[in-house]
Structure formats: structure tokens, C-alpha cells
Design an enzyme around this catalytic site. Sequence first.
Site, mmCIF file in Angstrom:
data_model
loop_
_atom_site.group_PDB
_atom_site.id
_atom_site.type_symbol
_atom_site.label_atom_id
_atom_site.label_comp_id
_atom_site.label_asym_id
_atom_site.label_seq_id
_atom_site.Cartn_x
_atom_site.Cartn_y
_atom_site.Cartn_z
ATOM 1 N N PHE A 1 0.829 -1.203 0.000
ATOM 2 C CA PHE A 1 0.000 0.000 0.000
ATOM 3 C C PHE A 1 0.871 1.264 0.000
ATOM 4 O O PHE A 1 1.761 1.393 -0.824
ATOM 5 C CB PHE A 1 -1.004 -0.056 1.154
ATOM 6 C CG PHE A 1 -2.073 -1.093 0.917
ATOM 7 C CD1 PHE A 1 -3.238 -0.763 0.237
ATOM 8 C CD2 PHE A 1 -1.892 -2.410 1.325
ATOM 9 C CE1 PHE A 1 -4.218 -1.724 -0.026
ATOM 10 C CE2 PHE A 1 -2.862 -3.378 1.061
ATOM 11 C CZ PHE A 1 -4.018 -3.037 0.389
ATOM 12 N N SER A 2 0.658 2.204 0.916
ATOM 13 C CA SER A 2 1.285 3.528 0.795
ATOM 14 C C SER A 2 2.772 3.559 1.111
ATOM 15 O O SER A 2 3.401 4.611 0.956
ATOM 16 C CB SER A 2 0.547 4.539 1.667
ATOM 17 O OG SER A 2 -0.710 4.835 1.100
ATOM 18 N N VAL A 3 3.349 2.437 1.497
ATOM 19 C CA VAL A 3 4.814 2.366 1.516
ATOM 20 C C VAL A 3 5.334 2.637 0.102
ATOM 21 O O VAL A 3 6.450 3.139 -0.085
ATOM 22 C CB VAL A 3 5.279 0.991 2.040
ATOM 23 C CG1 VAL A 3 6.776 0.776 1.814
ATOM 24 C CG2 VAL A 3 4.964 0.866 3.536
ATOM 25 N N THR A 4 4.499 2.333 -0.892
ATOM 26 C CA THR A 4 4.829 2.618 -2.292
ATOM 27 C C THR A 4 5.199 4.092 -2.478
ATOM 28 O O THR A 4 6.113 4.427 -3.254
ATOM 29 C CB THR A 4 3.635 2.283 -3.198
ATOM 30 O OG1 THR A 4 3.159 0.969 -2.907
ATOM 31 C CG2 THR A 4 4.011 2.384 -4.668
ATOM 32 N N LYS A 5 4.489 4.974 -1.807
ATOM 33 C CA LYS A 5 4.749 6.404 -1.949
ATOM 34 C C LYS A 5 6.200 6.737 -1.631
ATOM 35 O O LYS A 5 6.860 7.526 -2.329
ATOM 36 C CB LYS A 5 3.835 7.206 -1.020
ATOM 37 C CG LYS A 5 2.340 7.151 -1.335
ATOM 38 C CD LYS A 5 1.552 7.934 -0.305
ATOM 39 C CE LYS A 5 0.079 8.103 -0.683
ATOM 40 N NZ LYS A 5 -0.691 6.853 -0.589
#
Length: 396
Positions: free
Chosen positions: A113-117
Site C-alpha cells: 500500500f502507501s509504503v509505495t509512496k
Amino acid sequence: MSGINMEQLNPSVAKITLANWLDAPFNREAFRKVEHVLSVVEVGNDPESKNAFGQSLVDPAQLTLSSPDNIDLGIEGVLESTYTDGFMVLRDGRISYEWYAPGQAISDKHLVFSVTKSLVGSLVGILVDQGLIDTQEFVPHYVPELVGSAYDQVRVRDLLDMTVSLDFEEAYLDHDSSYARYRESVGWCQSAADRTPLGMHEFLAQIPPGTEPHGTRFDYLSSNSDVLGWVCERAAKDTLASLISSLIWKPMRAESSAYITVDRFGAPRAAGGFGCTLRDMARFGECMRNGGALGGRQIIPRSWIESTTGLGDGSAWKNGAMADWIPGGGYKNQWWLANDSNRAYFAAGIYGHWIYISPDRGVVIVKQSSRPQGPASKEQFQFDLGVFESVAKLVS
């Protein structure tokens, strides 16, 4: 915190579909099998060049934590009660502790999820160093399709620091909101029977502008990260999957390939579509902790990481709605800043995913999870941070 009923969440009884994959009990299996639900593109590693971790294991009994009500908790109890699927602690680049929930294998690639950011934020640093992106340039310089949109007068710096003013709310649980239509556009949920979903890029171009000036207030909006991924692709004239592979995944000698989800037109979900093994997630964190270098090779510019972990004046953060989640903290280059005595910073994902980096202690902690309901409360967020701080202290 309540315990987890492992039998109830047995993935063998789950029938995963596009309609239920984000919900318990289906999510526990779905997050490890995303390619069966969503369209993904591989982020390749180099099978001939892998860099395995050494080990210096600690006794799990050493990792005893105190709960907010002063009850001693063993580390496994904490992990089970927070729906953890995989957990790893590195100390000076060596594995101190590694744990997997029943059903998760070392080789499983878990959506983070937002670890992608934060991964994409570090990729931007590489492209800035190559002269391909100027953080003070306006977004339409790279993506002309956004001329006249809410992003028309937005600088790349505003995307990186989440200081874009939009009439858009990150309303994860409201299935009638514009955020639900955003999820439809990226291919993450079924569209209503009476409408055809837009592609992600078309949706981004239609988000209404906010009323405040850009650059003045922190507002955590995933659409900004998807625009940032679009900027990367246009600036470097390559796909996001290929850029991450060639500039980060292969140079850091990842053990396994990874993936990123894409919409029906092939646009990548830079805000939350990356998936990888727990060990490679830790390897990326170790690269960051080590000033962007790994295995004797500089991968992410050290100057970018130093800039990322410097708070600056923090006024936009203080003006934002999450200032009391991390008092005195901040958000820079798609990374969260704890601003504690150990200069810790971290990446965080909605269902309980973390890369926690404590440079002064030489510690990296990664966590993959599948909470039954995604968004964390402030109390859960702060509890997790407290766990990482305590573990970092115990292993150092």
C-alpha cells in the site's frame, strides 16, 4: 488490544474477488496474491546478482514490550494482535529478528500500500540527481494533460510534500465518495452498474481544486503520489516499473522480483500498488538507512536522503490535520518524520505496513499486515510507532 482468530482468517476458506479483496477475512490471503485480483506489472530483479542478509539473531524473549497500561507483552503477542503477516528487524544490516504469520512464506510478495509512496519519493531523488526532474517546476511541464486542471499551478515539490490544495478527501470507508470513484479508476474495486470507470489519469485530471494556496498546508492525498508517478514516467521516458527495477531493485540486488498494480490502460498505482517480499522491503529500508548505498554502490543520492530527513520550518505540517499524530514531526519527499532523539523516519501503509528507520541506532524494522479495516486511528498509529521505538532500543 484484541487477539486474532487464525482459524477464522484461514485463507483456504476465502473466495477472493474484486468486490471483497480489501475486506477481512479475504484480505489476509488477497494481499499476498494480488496478481489473482488486479492487473500487475513485474518489477524485475537480477537473478544473477542477489545480496542475502547475514544474521545476528536475538532471543525473542528479549523483545518484551510494555503496553500503554503497563502490561508486559511478548513480541509475538503484539504482532498477532495487530494482524501482522511478516515482521523483520535489521541491526547494522543483519537480521536480528524475523517472524511470519501462519500462511505467509518468505517468498510471498505482499502488497504494501502507501509504503509505495516512499519508494517513489526516493526514485524522484534519483531522477533529480540525473537532471531529469526539477522539484520547483510546475507539474504540466512534465504532464501537459494536466494543464488547466487542479494540478496546473502545482510544483513537483508540492506533490512530494503533500501540500497540494484539492477539493478531494481521502475517505477510505465512504463507498459513495469521490475517493471510491478514484479506486474504481485505478482498478481496485468494481464500478457502479450505471457508470463506466475512468482511467486513473483521466480521473486525476478531473479532481476539483481546493481553496487554499498550494504549499501552505499538509493534506495527505494519495492522488498526489499518482501524479508524481506520472511525472517520473514522462520525465524519464520510461514506465514506473522499469524505472524502479533499473534504478533501485536491481542495483540493491533484491532477492526477488516485485510488482506494481496498473489500471486498465496500464497506468501504475504509484500511491499504493507496490508489492514485494518482506526481505526486499527491509533491503530497501537498509539502503535508505545507509545513506542510499548498499553493497558498495550508491543507489539513492545521499544528499536527497539528508534533505528528506531534515524538517525545515515545518509550517505546512503544523497547519495540517495530522500534526497531533506526530507532535513536532513532519512529512518530506513522501516520507514521514518522527523528529525523535534518534532521527527516526518511516514509510507507512493503510493496513499496517511500515518501514521504520532509526539511523542513530542502526536499525530498520519492516512490517506487513492485513488489518480487518484499513485506516488506523491515531491511537493505533502511535501504538505501532511506540513498538518500533521500543524494539529499536532493545536490539541496539
